[in-house]
Design a protein around this motif. Structure first.
Motif, PDB file in Angstrom:
ATOM      1  N   UNK B  52       0.822  -1.211   0.000  1.00 54.27           N
ATOM      2  CA  UNK B  52       0.000   0.000   0.000  1.00 54.27           C
ATOM      3  C   UNK B  52       0.856   1.262   0.000  1.00 54.27           C
ATOM      4  N   UNK B  53       1.702   1.375   0.998  1.00 55.79           N
ATOM      5  CA  UNK B  53       2.523   2.576   1.136  1.00 55.79           C
ATOM      6  C   UNK B  53       3.714   2.220   1.998  1.00 55.79           C
ATOM      7  N   UNK B  54       4.684   3.139   2.034  1.00 52.65           N
ATOM      8  CA  UNK B  54       5.780   2.868   2.957  1.00 52.65           C
ATOM      9  C   UNK B  54       6.031   4.082   3.838  1.00 52.65           C
ATOM     10  N   UNK B  55       6.602   3.826   4.996  1.00 55.38           N
ATOM     11  CA  UNK B  55       6.736   4.840   6.030  1.00 55.38           C
ATOM     12  C   UNK B  55       8.205   4.959   6.391  1.00 55.38           C
ATOM     13  N   UNK B  56       8.727   6.181   6.368  1.00 52.28           N
ATOM     14  CA  UNK B  56      10.105   6.386   6.809  1.00 52.28           C
ATOM     15  C   UNK B  56      10.090   7.033   8.192  1.00 52.28           C
ATOM     16  N   UNK B  57      11.259   7.201   8.776  1.00 55.98           N
ATOM     17  CA  UNK B  57      11.354   7.798  10.103  1.00 55.98           C
ATOM     18  C   UNK B  57      10.801   9.213  10.130  1.00 55.98           C
ATOM     19  N   UNK B  58      11.006   9.945   9.040  1.00 53.56           N
ATOM     20  CA  UNK B  58      10.511  11.319   8.996  1.00 53.56           C
ATOM     21  C   UNK B  58       8.992  11.350   8.988  1.00 53.56           C
ATOM     22  N   UNK B  59       8.390  10.364   8.312  1.00 55.72           N
ATOM     23  CA  UNK B  59       6.926  10.297   8.310  1.00 55.72           C
ATOM     24  C   UNK B  59       6.402  10.051   9.719  1.00 55.72           C
ATOM     25  N   UNK B  60       7.139   9.250  10.481  1.00 60.10           N
ATOM     26  CA  UNK B  60       6.718   8.975  11.851  1.00 60.10           C
ATOM     27  C   UNK B  60       6.901  10.221  12.706  1.00 60.10           C
ATOM     28  N   UNK B  61       7.958  10.993  12.406  1.00 61.96           N
ATOM     29  CA  UNK B  61       8.240  12.188  13.189  1.00 61.96           C
ATOM     30  C   UNK B  61       9.264  11.946  14.277  1.00 61.96           C
ATOM     31  N   UNK B  62      10.180  11.007  14.021  1.00 64.88           N
ATOM     32  CA  UNK B  62      11.207  10.737  15.019  1.00 64.88           C
ATOM     33  C   UNK B  62      12.588  10.899  14.409  1.00 64.88           C
ATOM     34  N   UNK B  63      12.651  11.519  13.227  1.00 63.38           N
ATOM     35  CA  UNK B  63      13.934  11.599  12.540  1.00 63.38           C
ATOM     36  C   UNK B  63      14.187  10.307  11.799  1.00 63.38           C
ATOM     37  N   UNK B  64      15.103  10.365  10.834  1.00 65.83           N
ATOM     38  CA  UNK B  64      15.330   9.198   9.985  1.00 65.83           C
ATOM     39  C   UNK B  64      15.767   7.999  10.812  1.00 65.83           C
ATOM     40  N   UNK B  65      15.269   6.837  10.452  1.00 70.33           N
ATOM     41  CA  UNK B  65      15.739   5.604  11.064  1.00 70.33           C
ATOM     42  C   UNK B  65      17.115   5.290  10.495  1.00 70.33           C
TER      43      UNK B  65
END
Lengths: 209, 495
Positions: B52-65
């Motif tokens: 469906x979609x993918x989620x990065x750390x920035x999308x979560x709001x915690x900075x890049x994983x």
């Protein structure tokens, strides 16, 4: 005594494993026609065994059908046996001719073919737990044919028992040698063919430009 | 001549539209979905889950994983991400809104931090979080605020061995709060602690694959002296890579090995024995790809890196080598194969962990530093429904769904087995035989055939008796007639 037709002699030979072939030799009633029919039956038996067996026991990869292995397992193996046996018997001073070896060996195969055909038929009637009945026919046919082959070779060459066994073992070795050489020749011809084809391809490119 | 040219241009245009249409149909996935047919050959199929979609750390709001290593969906529907490179645990809800970040811990009043955490687990019964703190050589048991309850360090035991390193990579906890830790240097199984931190031993070792070398070693060991034996290479099994525990307490392990085929996926009972062997007839236990995939001249086998047990007991297995997800039902029948390696949505560069929740699959990529969310398709829904009914023993109810599955994908082998079993249970043996034959399940076919034969014998019993009697009579009569004729002819000859 023994005024049998050629067809009746097949039955006589199979039913009398120890004297049948001697009688056959004495009466000179072997038939090349019947022998060829038996070899064709062997061919069909091989196909039936791998294609028409009861599904609960076994079925072959059914996306392709390749007839070459069946031809190999029937005609080629049988002919190589005959040739190798003839070649070996000349070394042992056996009396058999190529034609006689062909006929006698073919007659000896009848129980094997029959046993496996009966097994194939039974595999459509029996379930897995009853496999032993099928095995019974198959093993019986195999052993019977084995005895007949020894008896046939003994009669056709007029050998003693020990000499016959030695001949059979040597025949098997000779068969392996012949098959090896056959494969070698085939690959060599393949190489030659590829060589000629590549020259043709190169020339055709040269002249096209 | 121009007419011919026109014809050719029309034809090529038609061909192009057809091919464009054809590709646009399957272009919903960034890879070619496939499955295995009855002979074990790969065949085009449909996907059960679509990316469906993918989620990065920035999308979560915690900075890049940064090289995240593990993913865990807890019983209270929170997602825990072991962010290895950033030395922290990121907690989000299932819509990927940040809940909290756990990176500071207190133990007996002292502050401590993580160093490359590679595994995280939340105990559904006690709410404690367990973290495999890889380079600090410990497993942390703490609450959500980072208050450490207990540390599980390197076992101080002769059984463990002093020369072995202790870098926990994954951790799970069973109902009795026993802690199981996967340590890469340990090949004897998972390191097992009780809830007080006492080392209990090893759990669920793999078997050694029987290769020619192992057998010859065993032979030489029989006749060699003690000294010689000490010098020969010991055959050790490959330790398993990852595991998961289901709600019944069974532990599932996967082994990331491209060389061996023994014990790649196991379902362990509390004694540590693999019980996948004891599943029903006609099941073949082969996990991952059945044949290697070729990249130019290199053949690469599957390398199973993570396993997750879904809500219906299905096994989601992640293949690191090809970035593929294999889903099996709880009877170890292949359901779907999804994913591939690449850059597009639904493909992975370095798939690291898989989790499932409801009808979603979450896959963590440690090089893309993102989580890809898969959602079950209509095809997936109907297959899941059918296989759930089937696995609950409701063969008859599963008949309709399986038929619907065949409308989606006529090559779906499992559906033929399902329909066959439904028909078998209804006593329609002849039809069942047909379906078992199509799906090549010999054991089931054998049973259906047995039933069909009994049925046939019962129905035709009188007919059979009549035929036998008629045959015997006919035989006797013809024999008599023949005898008479022979006598007559011989009598004539004599006269």
């Amino acid at each position: 005594m023994l005024d049998l037709t050629e067809g009746q002699f097949v039955k006589h030979v199979i039913m009398h494993p120890f004297e049948g072939f001697e009688d056959l030799r004495w009466k000179k009633k072997g038939s090349m026609k019947i022998a060829w029919v038996i070899v064709f039956l062997l061919f069909f038996q091989q196909i039936a065994y791998s294609r028409l067996y009861g599904f609960q026991y076994y079925s072959d990869y059914d996306k392709i059908f390749n007839i070459v292995p069946y031809i190999f397992r029937s005609f080629i193996l049988f002919l190589v046996w005959v040739v190798a046996n003839w070649a070996m018997c000349t070394l042992f001073a056996g009396e058999g001719t190529m034609k006689k070896i062909f006929i006698y060996s073919a007659y000896a195969l009848v129980p094997y073919i029959a046993g496996y055909l009966i097994g194939t038929l039974l595999s459509h009637v029996l379930i897995k737990d009853e496999y032993i009945f099928i095995q019974l026919f198959e093993i019986l046919g195999l052993c019977w044919s084995f005895v007949l082959v020894i008896s046939a070779m003994k009669a056709v060459h007029q050998f003693t028992f020990g000499k016959t066994i030695a001949l059979i073992l040597l025949t098997i070795l000779a068969m392996i040698a012949i098959l090896f050489l056959l494969v070698l020749v085939l690959t060599l011809f393949q190489q030659v063919l590829i060589f000629v084809l590549s020259i043709y391809t190169e020339l055709s490119y040269r002249f096209r430009v | 001549m121009p007419s011919l040219k026109k014809l050719i241009s029309y034809l090529s245009a038609a061909v192009m539209t057809v091919t464009v249409c054809a590709t646009s149909v399957s272009a919903s996935e960034a890879y070619n979905p496939y499955s295995y047919d009855r002979w074990g050959d790969p065949i085009s199929s449909q996907v059960g889950y679509t990316a469906d979609y993918f989620v990065s750390g920035d999308d979560i709001g915690c900075g890049a994983l940064n090289e995240p290593a593990d993913l865990f969906v807890s019983h209270d529907n929170l997602m825990y991400i072991a962010d290895r490179g950033n030395n922290r645990i990121v907690v989000t809800d299932l819509d990927f809104k940040l809940v909290r970040i756990i990176d500071k811990f207190t133990y007996n009043g002292e502050e401590t931090t993580l160093k490359k955490p590679t595994g995280v687990y939340v105990d559904p019964y006690t709410d404690f979080i367990y973290i495999a703190d890889n380079e600090n050589e410990r497993v942390i048991k703490c609450d959500v605020n980072g208050n450490i309850d207990r540390l599980f360090g390197k076992p101080d035991s002769e059984l463990y061995g002093t020369e072995l390193t202790y870098n926990p990579s994954k951790v799970i906890v069973d109902k009795a709060e026993n802690v199981y830790v996967v340590v890469k240097s340990v090949t004897k199984g998972a390191v097992m602690f009780d809830k007080d931190g006492k080392f209990l031993g090893f759990y669920g070792a793999n078997r050694v694959e029987q290769t020619a070398e192992v057998l010859s070693n065993a032979f030489w060991n029989l006749i060699s002296t003690e000294e010689q034996r000490a010098r020969t290479a010991k055959s050790t099994p490959i330790g398993f890579t990852n595991f998961d525990i289901d709600d019944k307490g069974f532990i599932y392990t996967v082994t990331e090995s491209t060389e061996t085929t023994t014990d790649l996926v196991k379902k362990l009972n509390p004694e540590g024995n693999n019980i996948l062997d004891s599943l029903g007839i006609d099941n073949e236990f082969q996990f991952g790809d059945k044949s290697p995939t070729y990249y130019s001249i290199y053949a690469k086998n599957s390398s199973l890196t993570d396993i997750d047990i879904g809500p219906n007991g299905e096994l989601n297995i992640l293949d690191f080598q090809h970035g593929r997800i294999f889903q099996y039902d709880k009877e170890a029948w292949l359901l779907f194969i999804m994913g591939g390696s690449g850059e597009q949505l639904g493909t992975f560069r370095s798939a690291a962990a898989i989790e499932s929740y409801d009808n979603h699959l979450y896959v963590l990529d440690s090089r893309k530093n993102s989580i890809t969310v898969f959602t079950r398709t209509a095809f997936g829904e109907i297959v899941t429904e059918a296989s759930n009914l089937y696995n609950d023993g409701k063969y008859d109810e599963s008949y309709e769904p399986w038929q619907a599955v065949l409308k989606y994908d006529g090559n779906y082998r499992r559906a033929y087995v399902g329909i066959g079993n439904a028909l078998f249970n209804r006593g329609e043996y002849k039809e069942a035989m047909k379906y078992f034959k199509i799906s090549i399940s010999r054991g089931r076919y054998n049973k259906a055939f047995e039933g069909y034969r009994d049925q046939w014998l019962k129905q035709n019993f009188t007919l059979i008796v009549i035929v036998i009697v008629v045959l015997i009579v006919a035989y006797a009569v013809t024999k008599k007639i023949l005898k008479k004729r022979k006598q007559n002819s011989s009598g004539k000859g004599g006269a």
